[in-house]
Design a protein around this motif. Sequence first.
Motif, short mmCIF file in Angstrom:
data_model
loop_
_atom_site.label_atom_id
_atom_site.label_comp_id
_atom_site.label_asym_id
_atom_site.label_seq_id
_atom_site.Cartn_x
_atom_site.Cartn_y
_atom_site.Cartn_z
N SER A 134 9.88 2.43 -5.08
CA SER A 134 10.04 0.99 -4.46
C SER A 134 11.01 0.70 -3.51
O SER A 134 11.12 -0.04 -3.06
CB SER A 134 9.92 -0.05 -5.50
OG SER A 134 11.05 0.24 -6.50
N ALA A 135 12.24 1.43 -3.53
CA ALA A 135 13.47 1.20 -3.03
C ALA A 135 13.50 2.06 -1.47
O ALA A 135 14.37 1.97 -0.67
CB ALA A 135 14.67 1.79 -3.57
N LYS B 140 13.15 2.47 2.28
CA LYS B 140 13.35 1.72 3.20
C LYS B 140 12.55 1.95 4.37
O LYS B 140 12.50 1.20 5.64
CB LYS B 140 14.67 1.70 3.77
CG LYS B 140 15.78 1.20 2.63
CD LYS B 140 17.43 1.31 3.14
CE LYS B 140 18.27 0.67 1.91
NZ LYS B 140 19.53 0.71 2.28
N CYS C 216 8.83 6.71 2.17
CA CYS C 216 7.58 6.47 1.04
C CYS C 216 6.64 7.34 0.84
O CYS C 216 6.24 7.84 -0.15
CB CYS C 216 7.19 4.90 1.23
SG CYS C 216 5.62 4.41 0.36
N CYS D 83 1.10 7.83 -2.67
CA CYS D 83 1.99 6.54 -2.07
C CYS D 83 1.46 5.96 -0.67
O CYS D 83 1.08 7.08 0.15
CB CYS D 83 3.46 6.47 -2.36
SG CYS D 83 3.97 6.65 -3.93
N TRP E 220 1.99 2.71 2.50
CA TRP E 220 2.92 1.83 3.11
C TRP E 220 2.13 0.47 3.75
O TRP E 220 1.19 0.64 4.52
CB TRP E 220 3.88 2.42 4.01
CG TRP E 220 4.87 1.39 4.69
CD1 TRP E 220 4.71 0.90 6.00
CD2 TRP E 220 6.09 1.31 4.26
NE1 TRP E 220 5.91 0.10 6.02
CE2 TRP E 220 6.81 0.21 5.12
CE3 TRP E 220 6.81 1.81 3.01
CZ2 TRP E 220 8.02 -0.07 5.03
CZ3 TRP E 220 8.32 1.22 3.20
CH2 TRP E 220 8.98 0.54 4.07
N GLU F 293 5.87 -8.49 -1.07
CA GLU F 293 5.83 -7.83 -2.18
C GLU F 293 6.37 -6.12 -1.80
O GLU F 293 6.92 -6.04 -0.79
CB GLU F 293 4.35 -7.35 -2.72
CG GLU F 293 3.68 -8.71 -3.06
CD GLU F 293 4.43 -9.38 -4.07
OE1 GLU F 293 5.09 -8.82 -4.90
OE2 GLU F 293 4.22 -10.76 -4.15
N THR F 294 6.70 -5.22 -2.75
CA THR F 294 7.02 -3.94 -2.51
C THR F 294 6.03 -3.49 -1.64
O THR F 294 5.00 -3.24 -1.86
CB THR F 294 7.13 -3.33 -4.02
OG1 THR F 294 7.94 -3.85 -4.82
CG2 THR F 294 7.64 -2.01 -3.71
N ARG F 295 6.58 -2.82 -0.40
CA ARG F 295 5.82 -1.98 0.73
C ARG F 295 5.20 -0.98 0.09
O ARG F 295 4.41 -0.44 0.65
CB ARG F 295 6.76 -2.03 1.79
CG ARG F 295 6.76 -3.51 2.60
CD ARG F 295 7.30 -3.39 3.82
NE ARG F 295 7.79 -4.67 4.45
CZ ARG F 295 6.84 -5.27 5.53
NH1 ARG F 295 5.76 -4.74 5.46
NH2 ARG F 295 7.34 -6.49 5.90
N CYS F 296 6.40 -0.15 -0.51
CA CYS F 296 5.75 1.27 -0.93
C CYS F 296 5.28 1.14 -2.17
O CYS F 296 5.66 1.10 -3.25
CB CYS F 296 7.01 2.30 -1.04
SG CYS F 296 6.78 4.07 -1.33
N ASN F 297 3.90 1.40 -2.38
CA ASN F 297 3.10 1.30 -3.46
C ASN F 297 1.79 2.02 -3.20
O ASN F 297 1.57 2.59 -2.30
CB ASN F 297 2.82 -0.11 -3.67
CG ASN F 297 3.00 -0.55 -5.25
OD1 ASN F 297 2.34 0.24 -5.98
ND2 ASN F 297 3.39 -1.75 -5.94
N ASN G 292 -2.31 -6.98 -3.42
CA ASN G 292 -1.22 -7.66 -3.08
C ASN G 292 -1.75 -8.37 -1.59
O ASN G 292 -0.72 -8.77 -1.01
CB ASN G 292 -0.06 -7.21 -3.01
CG ASN G 292 0.58 -6.87 -4.56
OD1 ASN G 292 0.21 -7.59 -5.48
ND2 ASN G 292 1.30 -5.65 -4.79
#
Length: 799
Positions: free
Chosen positions: A25-26, A28, A33, A39, A41, A49-53, A61
């Motif tokens: 999630s961190a 950048k 990612c 995963c 992006w 929201e969290t972009r990497c998921n 989302n």
Amino acid sequence: MDVSIWRCLLLLGFTIYCVQCKCPSASKRCGDCLITKDCAWCKDRNFTETRCNTVANLTTNNCANIVRRKQHSIHYIKNSNFSDGGPGQDSVQIKPQHVSIKLVPNMVLTDFQVSYKIARNFPLDLYFLNDPSYTMQPLQASLKSLAKSIANEIQNLTTDFQFGLGTAMDKVILPFTRTSPKYLNDPCFGTSLSTKCDKAYSYRHRLKLTPKIEDFEAAVDDIRTTANFDKPEGLFDGLLQTMVCGTKIGWREKARRMLLYASDINFHQAGDGRLAGILEPNDGTCHLNGDGYYTEAEVQDYPSIGQIIQKAKENNINIIFVIGGNSSELNNQQVRNLFYDKLATLLPGGTPRASELSTDARNILDIVSANYRRLRETVKLVVNEDSEEIQVVMYTNCQTGGRLKDQTNVCSGLTTEKSATFYPYIISTFNTCPEKRNVTFTIFPEGLEERVQVDIEHVCDCDCQLQPEAEPDSEKCSYNGTYECGICNCNPGWIGDQCECDDRGTAEEACGTSNGICNNAGNCTCRKCECFDGYSGDKCECNDKNCRSYERMLCGGPDRGRCDCGKCVCNANYTGEACECAVSTADCQKDNGTICSGNGECVCNRCQCKTGFRGKTCDQCTSCPGTCKNNKDCAECVAFGTGLYNSTVCEKMCTNVKTAPLLEPATPEGQVVNITIKSCITEDDQKCIINFNVYDTDSGKEVIVKDTRRCPPGSPDPIKIGLSISGAIFLIGLLLLLIWKLLTMLYDSMEYSRFESEIQNPAWERSENPIYKECVTTVQNPMHETQFKNESSDEKLMQ
């Protein structure tokens, strides 16, 4: 695909998934990612929201633009078809020759294939390294007589071949070779071969690789027998020189290189040179002079087995050990088993064991033909990758007829019509994109120079990170960064969501103080201090919780004021260091409207009276003359019966005077009326202090006197003082006399007790007086002993 392959792939996939199943999630950037499996992006600009998921979470989302992981791509740069070769044509046995692969991290590439097929006329370079000793003469004779037969047999397999020749004996130094002049020129001196022996030498390259059989026969015929002194021989010196002197030997770049090593005895190896005082290790380089002789034999040690194996791999030399001859020490099978069989399995080509010559060496034709057929019909693909980020596992189906894939890099039983297909599975496992994104390695058949060059590019960036989608120096990023994948990638020295923060230089330069960065009360961000709660100022130098308090609240609470850099900033209606003072003067006004009765100043809505005045509005005079003096005589006569007034006058004049044990601030009757209190302290004729209060009320004046007074003590009596001092001195002297008497009595008692104890002990009567001398003197004759000894000696002589 067999069960073992599936298990391997499942285990690999499970391992990668378990290690990296959680999306970082961190992250950048989009590429960072997508390195993690499963995963994705979100590149929406205003996505919060969290972009990497995972794709599922991003869809939930409400992300509209989802970037997914790419797939591997393979680009064939050179992929020439198989070719049998021949006059003016290059043979091609492996394809493709050059390929470029874009490799996606944490995915297994299984689509890549490498094919191999025997070329009908693939070049062959065959070099014979012989032991020229007397016991190996049958091999020399067979090589000369069978040279054409060997050429004809090989011609059935390839029309492009060359033969070369060299001989090796041993170092020309004791204890390996006799070094006296007669043996140097004729190592066979004193034997039947004398004058027919060649001069001692270590290694001699006799014939450069050539297609002319006549030249090979002539070179073999020119070999003369030579000899060494000890039993092992130094063919390893010649073997290494043959492998590393490529230009002088004549090895072709694209040819199968076979080296036939023929001997009948054990070999010297690294460390044996110390017997002759040779300590310098073999440097593994070429040292042949213009005549083909090895020049460093007596300077450098023998090569080690490890060097032989390394140079054989580096130069793609297939070494065939041929053991035979007429040695009387060991038979050929013993020499092969003890020294050469195991070494053969370690060399390129995977020779199962050394070959054995027949007594007449006529089977050399079969040995050469069989080994060439074995090397030709078997291929072993080798990968020389040295990257830590990738791993190559080789599979093939050549043994199963194409039904299943086995994890192996060897195929055998090949023909010019039957090809082999290999499947290099390329695996990348890393958590962050490596600094070196481009990696090159080669895949090649062991023992051959043909290569498949594989250029790997790690695909670590999303398309939205690259132009034209990316926007360098974008307005969306304050012209200080690249807008990519919905976020700003700031240029060096700039930070922030829109790259609005200048982060160039050091924090000490921007936010440093003598007490540390931001006075240790904040963080330096964008070259400015972001202060912790309770601190303010450009460099957090102000402590906003260090102001004065009023009624247990900082600056009297928010209704009165606030703390700013250690000082209270009061609201409009309050003032003071702690905003404790109201600006209003209502409490300082009398009924007639005057402020503090004209006898003081109104400070903080309270009167500060001038000297001599007191009271809430300074309307009481504490130092006005007459009040205490006018009531002094009445106070004395009523309370103590003293003063100027007698009892009659006192009863008549002092009706408003009373006594009390304590002086109270209120009136005796406890009336709550307008009252002025005057406290008086006076002194009577006897120097006694009298305290009384004068109460000035609306109904009149009233005096209350404290019923006790403080009088000074009387003058001391000199007679009492003298008697007291005299008595004290007498008592002290008497006490000291008694103490002295007790001490002397105690000491006399102790001395008497010790005297009685000595009288009762009679031992002293038997002790000798040290100063007493008896009157009898004893004199010893010095000659008495001498006479006695002489008599004793005479007696012994008589006996």
